[in-house]
Write an enzyme that holds these catalytic residues in place. Structure first.
Site, mmCIF file in Angstrom:
data_model
loop_
_atom_site.group_PDB
_atom_site.id
_atom_site.type_symbol
_atom_site.label_atom_id
_atom_site.label_comp_id
_atom_site.label_asym_id
_atom_site.label_seq_id
_atom_site.Cartn_x
_atom_site.Cartn_y
_atom_site.Cartn_z
ATOM 1 N N GLY A 78 40.577 -41.995 38.786
ATOM 2 C CA GLY A 78 39.181 -42.186 38.393
ATOM 3 C C GLY A 78 38.364 -42.919 39.449
ATOM 4 O O GLY A 78 38.552 -42.717 40.650
ATOM 5 N N ASP B 109 38.490 -45.990 40.231
ATOM 6 C CA ASP B 109 39.376 -46.894 40.976
ATOM 7 C C ASP B 109 39.941 -46.182 42.212
ATOM 8 O O ASP B 109 39.883 -46.706 43.347
ATOM 9 C CB ASP B 109 40.501 -47.343 40.031
ATOM 10 C CG ASP B 109 41.324 -48.511 40.538
ATOM 11 O OD1 ASP B 109 40.965 -49.094 41.572
ATOM 12 O OD2 ASP B 109 42.333 -48.835 39.879
HETATM 13 N N1 AR6 Z 1 31.620 -42.983 40.746
HETATM 14 C C1 AR6 Z 1 31.130 -43.360 39.543
HETATM 15 N N2 AR6 Z 1 31.760 -43.139 38.379
HETATM 16 C C2 AR6 Z 1 32.943 -42.493 38.432
HETATM 17 C C3 AR6 Z 1 33.528 -42.068 39.644
HETATM 18 C C4 AR6 Z 1 32.811 -42.326 40.848
HETATM 19 N N3 AR6 Z 1 33.277 -41.972 42.046
HETATM 20 N N4 AR6 Z 1 34.711 -41.446 39.359
HETATM 21 C C5 AR6 Z 1 34.863 -41.488 38.017
HETATM 22 N N5 AR6 Z 1 33.785 -42.102 37.457
HETATM 23 P P1 AR6 Z 1 37.848 -44.215 34.745
HETATM 24 P P2 AR6 Z 1 38.598 -46.356 32.850
HETATM 25 C C6 AR6 Z 1 33.508 -42.374 36.041
HETATM 26 O O1 AR6 Z 1 38.883 -43.326 34.170
HETATM 27 O O2 AR6 Z 1 38.351 -45.476 31.687
HETATM 28 C C7 AR6 Z 1 42.132 -45.833 36.615
HETATM 29 O O3 AR6 Z 1 43.310 -45.116 36.874
HETATM 30 C C8 AR6 Z 1 34.232 -41.557 35.003
HETATM 31 O O4 AR6 Z 1 33.631 -40.269 34.864
HETATM 32 O O5 AR6 Z 1 37.720 -44.284 36.217
HETATM 33 O O6 AR6 Z 1 38.083 -47.767 32.819
HETATM 34 C C9 AR6 Z 1 42.346 -47.341 36.678
HETATM 35 O O7 AR6 Z 1 43.300 -47.696 37.659
HETATM 36 C C10 AR6 Z 1 34.038 -42.423 33.759
HETATM 37 O O8 AR6 Z 1 32.719 -42.177 33.223
HETATM 38 O O9 AR6 Z 1 38.054 -45.760 34.247
HETATM 39 C C11 AR6 Z 1 42.816 -47.654 35.299
HETATM 40 O O10 AR6 Z 1 44.201 -47.434 35.163
HETATM 41 C C12 AR6 Z 1 34.054 -43.844 34.326
HETATM 42 O O11 AR6 Z 1 33.906 -43.699 35.749
HETATM 43 C C13 AR6 Z 1 42.051 -46.684 34.440
HETATM 44 O O12 AR6 Z 1 41.743 -45.583 35.291
HETATM 45 C C14 AR6 Z 1 35.323 -44.637 34.036
HETATM 46 O O13 AR6 Z 1 36.458 -43.776 34.099
HETATM 47 C C15 AR6 Z 1 40.763 -47.276 33.943
HETATM 48 O O14 AR6 Z 1 40.168 -46.385 33.052
#
Ligand code: AR6
Length: 166
Positions: free
Chosen positions: A30, A32
């Site tokens: 994601g 991260d």
């Molecule tokens: N820029 C902005 N937003 C983004 C980007 C980007 N480049 N990429 C994804 N999103 P998530 P969580 C959005 O899954 O639910 C990781 O593996 C995405 O569409 O990134 O807090 C960590 O290491 C969504 O709306 O975070 C943890 O293990 C939002 O960011 C876990 O995921 C959050 O999605 C955290 O899960």
């Protein structure tokens, strides 16, 4: 003034971007994964110096190759149905970031992803209401607070909440 920007948070020219990390701070998928890829390996090296980041807390690092000078890593809750303190923990994740940013002195523009709404499964409209509420509480202390939304559905949810408030 809270701004909604749709796109990749790693491209934003702000003082700090927020990472939706996990408790290990060792990277992940994601947003991260995107932040670590864009910042380069020095970010992971700095993260490794931290023992971790319990859910609801936050840690500041440099941004390395990112346009943003700093990354504030926080960990939102995993959604488990809503009766495991998820709302309080999500609020705490946002508040912890603002506490670090306010205490830093050189962070005047900050961008947040939609914490917990991806892999962690938090319902996005409930999460957006909390995110925007904590942003509003801190609005007077920053020049720019950006809610960086990635997908169209999240963008629509954020825009409709802000429109209701106007
Ligand atoms: N820029 C902005 N937003 C983004 C980007 C980007 N480049 N990429 C994804 N999103 P998530 P969580 C959005 O899954 O639910 C990781 O593996 C995405 O569409 O990134 O807090 C960590 O290491 C969504 O709306 O975070 C943890 O293990 C939002 O960011 C876990 O995921 C959050 O999605 C955290 O899960």
């Amino acid at each position: 003034m809270i701004e909604i920007v749709q796109g990749d948070i790693t491209k934003l020219q702000v003082d700090a971007i927020v990472n939706a990390a996990n408790e290990s701070l060792r990277g992940g998928g994601g947003v991260d994964g995107a932040i670590h890829r864009a910042a380069g390996p020095q970010l992971l090296a700095e993260c490794m110096q931290h023992p971790g980041c319990p859910t609801g807390t936050a840690v500041l690092t440099l941004g390395y190759r990112l346009p943003a000078r700093y990354v504030i890593h926080t960990v939102g809750p995993v959604w488990r149905g809503g009766s495991f303190g998820e709302a309080e923990l999500l609020r705490k994740a946002y508040s912890s970031v603002f506490t670090i940013a306010r205490g830093h002195g050189a962070i005047d523009a900050i961008a947040f992803p939609a914490i917990s709404t991806g892999v962690y499964g938090y319902p996005r409209s409930d999460a957006a209401a909390i995110a925007l509420d904590v942003m509003r509480e801190n609005d007077a202390n920053f020049r720019r607070i950006i809610a960086c939304v990635f997908d169209d559905g999240t963008a629509t949810v954020y825009r409709s909440i802000l429109a209701q408030e106007e």
